[in-house]
Design a protein around this motif. Structure first.
Motif, PDB file in Angstrom:
ATOM      1  N   ARG A  45       0.850  -1.188   0.000  1.00 36.47           N
ATOM      2  CA  ARG A  45       0.000   0.000   0.000  1.00 36.47           C
ATOM      3  C   ARG A  45       0.885   1.237   0.000  1.00 36.47           C
ATOM      4  N   ARG A  46       0.304   2.344  -0.407  1.00 31.99           N
ATOM      5  CA  ARG A  46       1.019   3.619  -0.328  1.00 31.99           C
ATOM      6  C   ARG A  46       1.206   4.005   1.137  1.00 31.99           C
ATOM      7  N   VAL A  47       2.299   4.694   1.441  1.00 32.10           N
ATOM      8  CA  VAL A  47       2.540   5.117   2.817  1.00 32.10           C
ATOM      9  C   VAL A  47       1.516   6.133   3.295  1.00 32.10           C
ATOM     10  N   ASP A  48       0.893   6.874   2.371  1.00 32.78           N
ATOM     11  CA  ASP A  48      -0.121   7.858   2.762  1.00 32.78           C
ATOM     12  C   ASP A  48      -1.534   7.276   2.780  1.00 32.78           C
ATOM     13  N   SER A  49      -1.641   5.954   2.640  1.00 31.74           N
ATOM     14  CA  SER A  49      -2.906   5.212   2.692  1.00 31.74           C
ATOM     15  C   SER A  49      -3.863   5.505   1.548  1.00 31.74           C
ATOM     16  N   GLN A  50      -3.449   6.252   0.538  1.00 33.43           N
ATOM     17  CA  GLN A  50      -4.307   6.458  -0.623  1.00 33.43           C
ATOM     18  C   GLN A  50      -4.448   5.137  -1.381  1.00 33.43           C
ATOM     19  N   LEU A  51      -5.649   4.895  -1.859  1.00 34.90           N
ATOM     20  CA  LEU A  51      -5.935   3.674  -2.593  1.00 34.90           C
ATOM     21  C   LEU A  51      -5.207   3.645  -3.930  1.00 34.90           C
ATOM     22  N   ILE A  52      -4.638   2.496  -4.264  1.00 37.35           N
ATOM     23  CA  ILE A  52      -4.049   2.272  -5.582  1.00 37.35           C
ATOM     24  C   ILE A  52      -5.116   1.538  -6.386  1.00 37.35           C
ATOM     25  N   PRO A  53      -5.607   2.146  -7.457  1.00 36.61           N
ATOM     26  CA  PRO A  53      -6.689   1.520  -8.227  1.00 36.61           C
ATOM     27  C   PRO A  53      -6.338   0.115  -8.716  1.00 36.61           C
ATOM     28  N   ALA A  54      -7.361  -0.745  -8.726  1.00 35.65           N
ATOM     29  CA  ALA A  54      -7.278  -2.109  -9.256  1.00 35.65           C
ATOM     30  C   ALA A  54      -6.272  -2.992  -8.517  1.00 35.65           C
ATOM     31  N   THR A  55      -6.184  -2.784  -7.179  1.00 35.07           N
ATOM     32  CA  THR A  55      -5.311  -3.638  -6.354  1.00 35.07           C
ATOM     33  C   THR A  55      -6.065  -4.228  -5.159  1.00 35.07           C
ATOM     34  N   GLU A  56      -7.381  -4.143  -5.176  1.00 37.50           N
ATOM     35  CA  GLU A  56      -8.176  -4.532  -4.011  1.00 37.50           C
ATOM     36  C   GLU A  56      -8.481  -6.027  -3.930  1.00 37.50           C
ATOM     37  N   VAL A  57      -8.323  -6.764  -5.025  1.00 41.93           N
ATOM     38  CA  VAL A  57      -8.704  -8.178  -5.067  1.00 41.93           C
ATOM     39  C   VAL A  57      -7.571  -9.050  -4.537  1.00 41.93           C
ATOM     40  N   ILE A  58      -7.941 -10.037  -3.724  1.00 43.44           N
ATOM     41  CA  ILE A  58      -6.993 -11.038  -3.224  1.00 43.44           C
ATOM     42  C   ILE A  58      -7.307 -12.351  -3.926  1.00 43.44           C
ATOM     43  N   GLU A  59      -6.277 -12.989  -4.484  1.00 48.38           N
ATOM     44  CA  GLU A  59      -6.439 -14.281  -5.152  1.00 48.38           C
ATOM     45  C   GLU A  59      -5.490 -15.291  -4.517  1.00 48.38           C
ATOM     46  N   HIS A  60      -5.796 -16.566  -4.696  1.00 50.57           N
ATOM     47  CA  HIS A  60      -5.034 -17.630  -4.046  1.00 50.57           C
ATOM     48  C   HIS A  60      -4.309 -18.487  -5.087  1.00 50.57           C
ATOM     49  N   PHE A  61      -2.989 -18.501  -4.974  1.00 48.57           N
ATOM     50  CA  PHE A  61      -2.130 -19.308  -5.830  1.00 48.57           C
ATOM     51  C   PHE A  61      -0.991 -19.860  -4.976  1.00 48.57           C
ATOM     52  N   LEU A  62      -0.514 -21.013  -5.334  1.00 53.38           N
ATOM     53  CA  LEU A  62       0.670 -21.602  -4.689  1.00 53.38           C
ATOM     54  C   LEU A  62       0.504 -21.692  -3.174  1.00 53.38           C
ATOM     55  N   GLY A  63      -0.733 -21.866  -2.712  1.00 49.07           N
ATOM     56  CA  GLY A  63      -0.992 -21.995  -1.281  1.00 49.07           C
ATOM     57  C   GLY A  63      -0.889 -20.694  -0.508  1.00 49.07           C
ATOM     58  N   ARG A  64      -0.944 -19.558  -1.206  1.00 44.37           N
ATOM     59  CA  ARG A  64      -0.810 -18.252  -0.559  1.00 44.37           C
ATOM     60  C   ARG A  64      -1.898 -17.306  -1.057  1.00 44.37           C
ATOM     61  N   SER A  65      -2.100 -16.225  -0.316  1.00 45.70           N
ATOM     62  CA  SER A  65      -3.037 -15.166  -0.698  1.00 45.70           C
ATOM     63  C   SER A  65      -2.232 -14.022  -1.303  1.00 45.70           C
ATOM     64  N   TRP A  66      -2.652 -13.567  -2.493  1.00 48.60           N
ATOM     65  CA  TRP A  66      -1.900 -12.569  -3.250  1.00 48.60           C
ATOM     66  C   TRP A  66      -2.767 -11.364  -3.578  1.00 48.60           C
ATOM     67  N   GLN A  67      -2.204 -10.181  -3.454  1.00 47.67           N
ATOM     68  CA  GLN A  67      -2.852  -8.946  -3.877  1.00 47.67           C
ATOM     69  C   GLN A  67      -2.667  -8.828  -5.390  1.00 47.67           C
ATOM     70  N   ARG A  68      -3.795  -8.800  -6.107  1.00 50.80           N
ATOM     71  CA  ARG A  68      -3.721  -8.710  -7.570  1.00 50.80           C
ATOM     72  C   ARG A  68      -3.609  -7.257  -8.014  1.00 50.80           C
ATOM     73  N   TRP A  69      -2.650  -6.990  -8.868  1.00 59.34           N
ATOM     74  CA  TRP A  69      -2.521  -5.706  -9.561  1.00 59.34           C
ATOM     75  C   TRP A  69      -3.045  -5.949 -10.967  1.00 59.34           C
ATOM     76  N   SER A  70      -4.270  -5.540 -11.211  1.00 55.76           N
ATOM     77  CA  SER A  70      -4.915  -5.766 -12.495  1.00 55.76           C
ATOM     78  C   SER A  70      -4.523  -4.657 -13.460  1.00 55.76           C
ATOM     79  N   ARG A  71      -3.689  -5.005 -14.401  1.00 57.26           N
ATOM     80  CA  ARG A  71      -3.224  -4.074 -15.414  1.00 57.26           C
ATOM     81  C   ARG A  71      -3.295  -4.789 -16.764  1.00 57.26           C
TER      82      ARG A  71
END
Length: 105
Positions: A45-71
């Motif tokens: 996340r940004r240090v100033d807590s501003q939202l980064i667009p299209a990064t809110e979804v969490i997906e599961h791969f390789l037995g872990r939870s990942w923040q998706r950067w949809s670009r």
């Protein structure tokens, strides 16, 4: 999908951490089919807590939870036979830097 994991990927200033694991996933058609997303664990996340667009979804791969950067690449942005892992990583870095412009450091 072919997964490539970059443990401890160094992040530019302006994020809430200095590094995070980066996951890239490539379809069977790669390198003719361009990649279009990437994932971080732990989420960044940004240090100033501003939202980064299209990064809110969490997906599961390789037995872990990942923040998706949809670009998604624009038509013609990916050049089959020319672009590859290095150019995609350059795009990831450029997007990370763009995402923290103006963040209080």
């Amino acid at each position: 999908m072919t997964c490539i994991l970059f443990p401890g990927f160094i992040l530019p200033g302006g994020f809430d951490r200095a590094q995070s694991d980066l996951l890239l996933r490539f379809s069977a058609g790669y390198p003719d089919v361009p990649p279009d997303m990437w994932w971080f664990d732990p989420p960044i996340r940004r240090v100033d807590s501003q939202l980064i667009p299209a990064t809110e979804v969490i997906e599961h791969f390789l037995g872990r939870s990942w923040q998706r950067w949809s670009r998604h690449l624009a038509a013609g942005q990916w050049r089959s036979g020319v672009d590859g892992l290095e150019s995609f990583l350059a795009l990831v870095r450029k997007e990370l830097e763009r995402s923290v412009v103006g963040a209080v450091k």
